[in-house]
Design a protein around this motif. Structure first.
Motif, PDB file in Angstrom:
ATOM      1  N   SER A  12      51.639 -83.078 -14.939  1.00 35.10           N
ATOM      2  CA  SER A  12      52.634 -82.261 -14.278  1.00 35.10           C
ATOM      3  C   SER A  12      52.072 -81.224 -13.355  1.00 35.10           C
ATOM      4  N   ILE A  13      50.576 -80.675 -13.759  1.00 32.95           N
ATOM      5  CA  ILE A  13      49.840 -79.840 -12.774  1.00 32.95           C
ATOM      6  C   ILE A  13      49.364 -80.612 -11.797  1.00 32.95           C
ATOM      7  N   ILE A  14      48.865 -81.676 -11.855  1.00 32.68           N
ATOM      8  CA  ILE A  14      48.452 -82.461 -10.542  1.00 32.68           C
ATOM      9  C   ILE A  14      49.485 -82.768  -9.647  1.00 32.68           C
ATOM     10  N   ARG A  43      38.868 -70.558 -16.544  1.00 38.44           N
ATOM     11  CA  ARG A  43      40.351 -70.579 -16.150  1.00 38.44           C
ATOM     12  C   ARG A  43      40.850 -71.520 -15.130  1.00 38.44           C
ATOM     13  N   LEU A  44      41.904 -72.373 -15.425  1.00 39.08           N
ATOM     14  CA  LEU A  44      42.303 -73.411 -14.437  1.00 39.08           C
ATOM     15  C   LEU A  44      42.645 -72.450 -13.052  1.00 39.08           C
ATOM     16  N   SER A  97      53.289 -64.986 -19.285  1.00 37.56           N
ATOM     17  CA  SER A  97      53.405 -66.111 -19.934  1.00 37.56           C
ATOM     18  C   SER A  97      52.207 -66.915 -20.108  1.00 37.56           C
ATOM     19  N   THR A  98      52.150 -67.962 -21.049  1.00 34.38           N
ATOM     20  CA  THR A  98      50.950 -68.758 -21.348  1.00 34.38           C
ATOM     21  C   THR A  98      50.930 -69.774 -20.161  1.00 34.38           C
ATOM     22  N   PHE A  99      51.656 -69.591 -19.253  1.00 34.82           N
ATOM     23  CA  PHE A  99      51.828 -70.716 -18.043  1.00 34.82           C
ATOM     24  C   PHE A  99      51.105 -69.992 -16.880  1.00 34.82           C
ATOM     25  N   ASN A 100      50.635 -68.624 -17.039  1.00 36.95           N
ATOM     26  CA  ASN A 100      49.581 -68.154 -16.037  1.00 36.95           C
ATOM     27  C   ASN A 100      48.272 -68.435 -16.337  1.00 36.95           C
ATOM     28  N   THR A 101      47.834 -69.460 -15.790  1.00 33.53           N
ATOM     29  CA  THR A 101      46.385 -69.820 -15.949  1.00 33.53           C
ATOM     30  C   THR A 101      45.424 -69.173 -15.164  1.00 33.53           C
ATOM     31  N   TYR A 102      45.778 -67.985 -14.437  1.00 34.61           N
ATOM     32  CA  TYR A 102      44.935 -67.009 -13.859  1.00 34.61           C
ATOM     33  C   TYR A 102      44.445 -66.127 -15.041  1.00 34.61           C
ATOM     34  N   LYS A 103      45.524 -65.946 -16.264  1.00 27.17           N
ATOM     35  CA  LYS A 103      45.280 -65.033 -17.136  1.00 27.17           C
ATOM     36  C   LYS A 103      44.777 -65.692 -18.496  1.00 27.17           C
ATOM     37  N   LEU A 118      45.098 -75.268 -20.929  1.00 27.13           N
ATOM     38  CA  LEU A 118      46.311 -75.675 -20.329  1.00 27.13           C
ATOM     39  C   LEU A 118      47.448 -75.062 -20.877  1.00 27.13           C
ATOM     40  N   PRO A 119      48.401 -75.107 -19.864  1.00 25.34           N
ATOM     41  CA  PRO A 119      49.624 -74.519 -20.414  1.00 25.34           C
ATOM     42  C   PRO A 119      50.114 -74.975 -21.612  1.00 25.34           C
ATOM     43  N   PRO A 120      51.311 -74.607 -22.498  1.00 28.25           N
ATOM     44  CA  PRO A 120      51.708 -74.997 -23.770  1.00 28.25           C
ATOM     45  C   PRO A 120      52.447 -76.163 -23.501  1.00 28.25           C
ATOM     46  N   SER A 121      53.177 -76.532 -22.353  1.00 35.20           N
ATOM     47  CA  SER A 121      53.652 -77.811 -22.311  1.00 35.20           C
ATOM     48  C   SER A 121      53.872 -78.119 -20.701  1.00 35.20           C
ATOM     49  N   PRO A 122      54.377 -79.246 -20.271  1.00 38.84           N
ATOM     50  CA  PRO A 122      54.323 -79.723 -18.890  1.00 38.84           C
ATOM     51  C   PRO A 122      55.241 -78.809 -18.105  1.00 38.84           C
TER      52      PRO A 122
END
Length: 317
Positions: free
Chosen positions: A200-202, A228-229, A255-261, A265-269
Motif C-alpha cells: 500500500s505504501i508502494i 524512518r521511512l 498517529s503511527t502512520f506518520n513515518t517521519y516521527k 511500518l504503519p500499523p496497517s495498510p
C-alpha cells in the motif's frame, strides 16, 4: 352398423377439433392480455412455481398456466432485471422473465484509494447506507484497509449493504489467498498483512508500475538500517487519501502512520492495492537506494546517499 360407427367417429373428431380450436383461441387470447409491471423487477430465487407464487403476492395477475408457459421458455434468472415498460402483453412479460438483461452496477476501486472514500462512493452510486457499509466492512474484513482488492466489480442491482461487503471481501480474500499460495505455498493473514502494508505504501509512492520494485527496495533498505521511512504516502490514510502532505501536517500528525516521527511500518495498510504493488512488495529490486525524489517529468530520481538525494531535491525545486 359401420355407417353408425363412421358417423360417431366423425362426430367425435368434429367435437375434438372444435374443442382444440376453442383452446387455441382462448390460449392466444390469454397470452395477449395486457399485464401491468414496473420497469425494473426483482425475480426471486426458487422453482418456477415459487416465482409465479411470489410475483402473484406482489400483485401480478399470474396463474398456473403461466407456469407451464415458462417451463417451455426456459428458467427465469433470479435478481433484478430490466423490463423496460410499464405494460406489455402476457407472453412478452414471461419472455422478459427468462431473457431480460440483469441490472448490474459497475464499480471500480482505484489502486491507492482508501475504504473511507470507496464506501462513500458506493453509498452514493448504489444509494446505500454508508454507516452500514462501514459496519459490515469492519465485520468481514481482516484488514482495516486493503480488505477489498483494487479491481472492477459488477454488482447486482438492489444488493444490500451486508451482502455487498461480504461479496467484495470474500472475492478479495480469494484473490489474496491465490497469490499467497502461489508464492509462499500458504496463506497466513498476519504475514499477508505485512505484505499489504508495504504494497500500500508502494502504491501511494510509485509514479508507475515500473518504479514499484525500486520504491520497494528503498522501504526494505531503510527498515534494515533502522531508518524512518519518512514517506508522505503513509499520511494519506483514511479521509486524508487525497490531501497534500504539508510540513505542518508532518509536525502535527501524531498517529503511527506518520513515518517521519515513528520508525518501522504503519500499523496497517493505507489503501487498496494492485497486483503490481503486491508483486513489488514481495519481490523488491536489489538496490542500495535509500532515497527518491520526484522530478519535473513526474517520475522519481533514486539515490544511494543523502548528498545525492539533496542534489536531486535542489534539481526538482
Amino acid at each position: 352398423m359401420s355407417v353408425l360407427r363412421n358417423t360417431v367417429r366423425t362426430t367425435w373428431i368434429a367435437w375434438a377439433e372444435n374443442i382444440a380450436l376453442v383452446f387455441i383461441i382462448s390460449f392466444a387470447f390469454y397470452t395477449t392480455l395486457p399485464l401491468k409491471t414496473t420497469q425494473t423487477l426483482f425475480v426471486p430465487q426458487g422453482s418456477i412455481g415459487n416465482i409465479i407464487s411470489q410475483l402473484t403476492k406482489k400483485g401480478y395477475e399470474l396463474s398456473v398456466i403461466d407456469s407451464y408457459i415458462l417451463r417451455l421458455m426456459g428458467s427465469p434468472q433470479s435478481g433484478w432485471i430490466h423490463i423496460g415498460k410499464n405494460e406489455l402483453n402476457r407472453i412478452d412479460f414471461l419472455y422478459k422473465l427468462t431473457n431480460a438483461k440483469a441490472m448490474i452496477h459497475k464499480v471500480t476501486l482505484i489502486p491507492g484509494e482508501t475504504s473511507e472514500l470507496f464506501l462513500d462512493m458506493l453509498s452514493q452510486k448504489l444509494k446505500l447506507d454508508k454507516g452500514k457499509l462501514q459496519k459490515y466492512y469492519q465485520e468481514f474484513s481482516p484488514y482495516p484497509e486493503a480488505g477489498i482488492y483494487a479491481d472492477t466489480y459488477y454488482i447486482p442491482y438492489g444488493i444490500k449493504e451486508k451482502h455487498l461487503m461480504h461479496f467484495l471481501v470474500r472475492e478479495s480474500e480469494k484473490k489474496y489467498k491465490s497469490i499467497s499460495e502461489k508464492i509462499y505455498g500458504n496463506y497466513n493473514q498476519k504475514q499477508w498483512q505485512k505484505v499489504l502494508i508495504i504494497a500500500s505504501i508502494i502504491q501511494k509512492e510509485a509514479a508507475n508500475n515500473q518504479e514499484m520494485p525500486l520504491v520497494s527496495s528503498v522501504i526494505y533498505n531503510r527498515l534494515k538500517k533502522g531508518m524512518r521511512l519518512q514517506m508522505d504516502g503513509t499520511l494519506n490514510y483514511g479521509k486524508y487519501s487525497h490531501i497534500k502532505v504539508t510540513p505542518e501536517r508532518i509536525r502535527t500528525d501524531k498517529s503511527t502512520f506518520n513515518t517521519y516521527k515513528h520508525k518501522g511500518l504503519p500499523p496497517s495498510p493505507i489503501g487498496a492495492i494492485s497486483l503490481s504493488a503486491i508483486t513489488a512488495a514481495i519481490k523488491p529490486a536489489k538496490t542500495d537506494y535509500l532515497y527518491f525524489m520526484k522530478n519535473d517529468k513526474g517520475v522519481h530520481d533514486f539515490a544511494k546517499t543523502f548528498k545525492k538525494h539533496r542534489k536531486n531535491v535542489r534539481k526538482a525545486k
